[in-house]
Design an enzyme around this catalytic site. Structure first.
Site, PDB file in Angstrom:
ATOM      1  N   ASP A 149     -13.897  -7.555   6.051  1.00  0.00           N
ATOM      2  CA  ASP A 149     -12.482  -7.270   5.991  1.00  0.00           C
ATOM      3  C   ASP A 149     -11.774  -8.638   6.004  1.00  0.00           C
ATOM      4  O   ASP A 149     -12.364  -9.626   6.411  1.00  0.00           O
ATOM      5  CB  ASP A 149     -12.120  -6.431   7.227  1.00  0.00           C
ATOM      6  CG  ASP A 149     -10.638  -6.364   7.488  1.00  0.00           C
ATOM      7  OD1 ASP A 149      -9.907  -6.004   6.553  1.00  0.00           O
ATOM      8  OD2 ASP A 149     -10.206  -6.665   8.620  1.00  0.00           O
TER       9      ASP A 149
ATOM     10  N   ASP B  28     -12.383  -5.551  11.959  1.00  0.00           N
ATOM     11  CA  ASP B  28     -11.761  -5.448  13.285  1.00  0.00           C
ATOM     12  C   ASP B  28     -11.412  -3.999  13.614  1.00  0.00           C
ATOM     13  O   ASP B  28     -10.871  -3.715  14.671  1.00  0.00           O
ATOM     14  CB  ASP B  28     -10.538  -6.360  13.406  1.00  0.00           C
ATOM     15  CG  ASP B  28      -9.423  -5.991  12.458  1.00  0.00           C
ATOM     16  OD1 ASP B  28      -9.556  -5.009  11.706  1.00  0.00           O
ATOM     17  OD2 ASP B  28      -8.388  -6.687  12.485  1.00  0.00           O
TER      18      ASP B  28
ATOM     19  N   THR C 160      -7.982  -9.415   6.992  1.00  0.00           N
ATOM     20  CA  THR C 160      -7.052  -9.645   8.102  1.00  0.00           C
ATOM     21  C   THR C 160      -7.695  -9.371   9.460  1.00  0.00           C
ATOM     22  O   THR C 160      -8.159  -8.265   9.716  1.00  0.00           O
ATOM     23  CB  THR C 160      -5.807  -8.764   7.924  1.00  0.00           C
ATOM     24  OG1 THR C 160      -5.330  -8.949   6.592  1.00  0.00           O
ATOM     25  CG2 THR C 160      -4.721  -9.134   8.918  1.00  0.00           C
TER      26      THR C 160
HETATM   27  P1  ADP Z   1      -6.677  -5.739   5.295  1.00  0.00           P
HETATM   28  O1  ADP Z   1      -7.739  -5.199   4.395  1.00  0.00           O
HETATM   29  O2  ADP Z   1      -6.223  -7.106   4.864  1.00  0.00           O
HETATM   30  O3  ADP Z   1      -7.058  -5.684   6.745  1.00  0.00           O
HETATM   31  P2  ADP Z   1      -5.008  -3.345   5.555  1.00  0.00           P
HETATM   32  O4  ADP Z   1      -5.858  -2.314   4.883  1.00  0.00           O
HETATM   33  O5  ADP Z   1      -4.915  -3.306   7.040  1.00  0.00           O
HETATM   34  O6  ADP Z   1      -5.373  -4.826   5.071  1.00  0.00           O
HETATM   35  O7  ADP Z   1      -3.534  -3.224   4.961  1.00  0.00           O
HETATM   36  C1  ADP Z   1      -3.333  -3.342   3.571  1.00  0.00           C
HETATM   37  C2  ADP Z   1      -1.889  -3.588   3.244  1.00  0.00           C
HETATM   38  O8  ADP Z   1      -1.097  -2.451   3.653  1.00  0.00           O
HETATM   39  C3  ADP Z   1      -1.281  -4.777   3.968  1.00  0.00           C
HETATM   40  O9  ADP Z   1      -1.506  -5.980   3.273  1.00  0.00           O
HETATM   41  C4  ADP Z   1       0.186  -4.385   3.965  1.00  0.00           C
HETATM   42  O10 ADP Z   1       0.749  -4.675   2.712  1.00  0.00           O
HETATM   43  C5  ADP Z   1       0.155  -2.880   4.127  1.00  0.00           C
HETATM   44  N1  ADP Z   1       0.290  -2.441   5.540  1.00  0.00           N
HETATM   45  C6  ADP Z   1      -0.608  -1.726   6.263  1.00  0.00           C
HETATM   46  N2  ADP Z   1      -0.147  -1.473   7.502  1.00  0.00           N
HETATM   47  C7  ADP Z   1       1.071  -2.053   7.579  1.00  0.00           C
HETATM   48  C8  ADP Z   1       2.080  -2.164   8.594  1.00  0.00           C
HETATM   49  N3  ADP Z   1       1.954  -1.634   9.813  1.00  0.00           N
HETATM   50  N4  ADP Z   1       3.205  -2.841   8.276  1.00  0.00           N
HETATM   51  C9  ADP Z   1       3.366  -3.393   7.075  1.00  0.00           C
HETATM   52  N5  ADP Z   1       2.475  -3.320   6.084  1.00  0.00           N
HETATM   53  C10 ADP Z   1       1.345  -2.665   6.318  1.00  0.00           C
HETATM   54 MG    MG Z   2      -7.917  -5.385   8.841  1.00  0.00          MG
END
Ligand code: ADP
Ligand code: MG
Length: 289
Positions: free
Chosen positions: A38, A234, A40
């Site tokens: 992943d 995470d 973030t």
């Molecule tokens: P990653 O794979 O980088 O961990 P996520 O699947 O957690 O990303 O989230 C993907 C995208 O969805 C983020 O880059 C953001 O654009 C949007 N997103 C998800 N949750 C939130 C939130 N609570 N607030 C703002 N944007 C969000």
């Molecule tokens: Mg993540």
């Protein structure tokens, strides 16, 4: 290797922040040829900062920020924490939010002060809602490695919020160590392809972007069919992908659910533990045979 040797290997690992949940997990690790990450909170620190704020309507920045923070106040997502922290830093009082709803992998919505608010990834917004000029500004921010989210008020784009996270300090070295062990690496992210490319090129790893949590599960299933894959995450949105992998590895700073269901964990959040984990599984396996 005797059970005692396995136990002692696991104990050594655990002192170095590598938790492997038993002999079966150790044996599965030995079969791993691909590691999926992943982004973030896993490859990056998971502590993004707001880097740009682009107003799209006449309302003041503090009024919009207070609303955005109210919407995000119930979310554990790193982007949510950054927006809430910025509002706190500015001493803004948050209006109560009702009907808060997380939209996994895409954003969050709520009702604040009688307005229906949505904070969303630009790619998840219906076509035609964002002006061409707005899309250009988003693209340019994303090219610089930012994640951009849009605050919509009653369906109208109200502002763009750009956020940027830092790579973990040991990410580059950890990837190099995995390559030396002949492990393929790939980053699976819900973030946009431009920000993902900026991070992936710093690390020199393959990536797939714009994935919803279900898409991550499908990608893991696909990889796992050819060769056993481990997923490091995470658990914030990626617990299902970690479960779908042959081995799920949780970051110590991640969600409790991830730590419970994972086969292994990096309790000190040190990515260097991955190579240690794989070397240990290989050494143990060689001893058993
Ligand atoms: P990653 O794979 O980088 O961990 P996520 O699947 O957690 O990303 O989230 C993907 C995208 O969805 C983020 O880059 C953001 O654009 C949007 N997103 C998800 N949750 C939130 C939130 N609570 N607030 C703002 N944007 C969000
Ligand atoms: Mg993540």
């Amino acid at each position: 290797s005797t059970p005692a040797a396995i136990t002692s290997g696991l104990a050594t690992a655990s002192r170095r922040g590598v938790l492997i949940k038993g002999g079966a997990a150790l044996e599965s690790l030995n079969a791993i040829r691909t590691l999926a990450f992943d982004k973030t909170g896993t490859l990056t620190e998971g502590r993004p900062q707001v880097t740009a704020w682009v107003p799209l309507i006449e309302e003041s920045e503090s009024s919009l920020l207070a609303k955005a923070a109210a919407v995000e106040s119930g979310s554990s997502h790193p982007l949510a924490k950054a927006i809430v922290a910025l509002a706190a830093e500015r001493g803004l009082a948050l209006a109560p939010a009702t009907a808060q709803k997380a939209l996994a992998g895409s954003g969050v919505e709520a009702v604040v002060a009688g307005h229906k608010l949505l904070i969303s990834a630009p790619g998840r917004i219906e076509a035609g809602v964002l002006s061409a000029d707005c899309v250009r500004q988003i693209t340019s921010l994303e090219d610089k490695g930012n994640t951009v989210v849009v605050l919509l008020q009653d369906g109208v784009p109200a502002c763009l919020i750009a956020l940027r996270d830092k790579l973990r300090e040991d990410a580059l070295q950890a990837v190099a160590e995995l390559k030396a062990l002949n492990i393929q690496t790939v980053m699976l992210t819900g973030d946009n392809p431009r920000a993902a490319a900026a991070i992936a090129s710093e690390l020199g790893i393959a990536f797939r972007a714009g994935l919803l949590p279900a898409d991550k599960v499908a990608a893991i299933g696909e990889l796992n069919r050819t060769q056993p894959v481990a997923m490091v995450g995470d658990g914030i949105n990626d617990a299902p992908a970690m479960k779908a992998a042959t081995v799920g590895i949780a970051m110590g700073s991640g969600s409790d659910v991830a730590l419970e269901t994972a086969d292994a964990a990096l309790t000190h959040n040190r990515l260097g533990g991955l190579a240690l984990m794989l070397r240990l599984s290989r050494a143990t396996h060689a001893n058993i045979r």
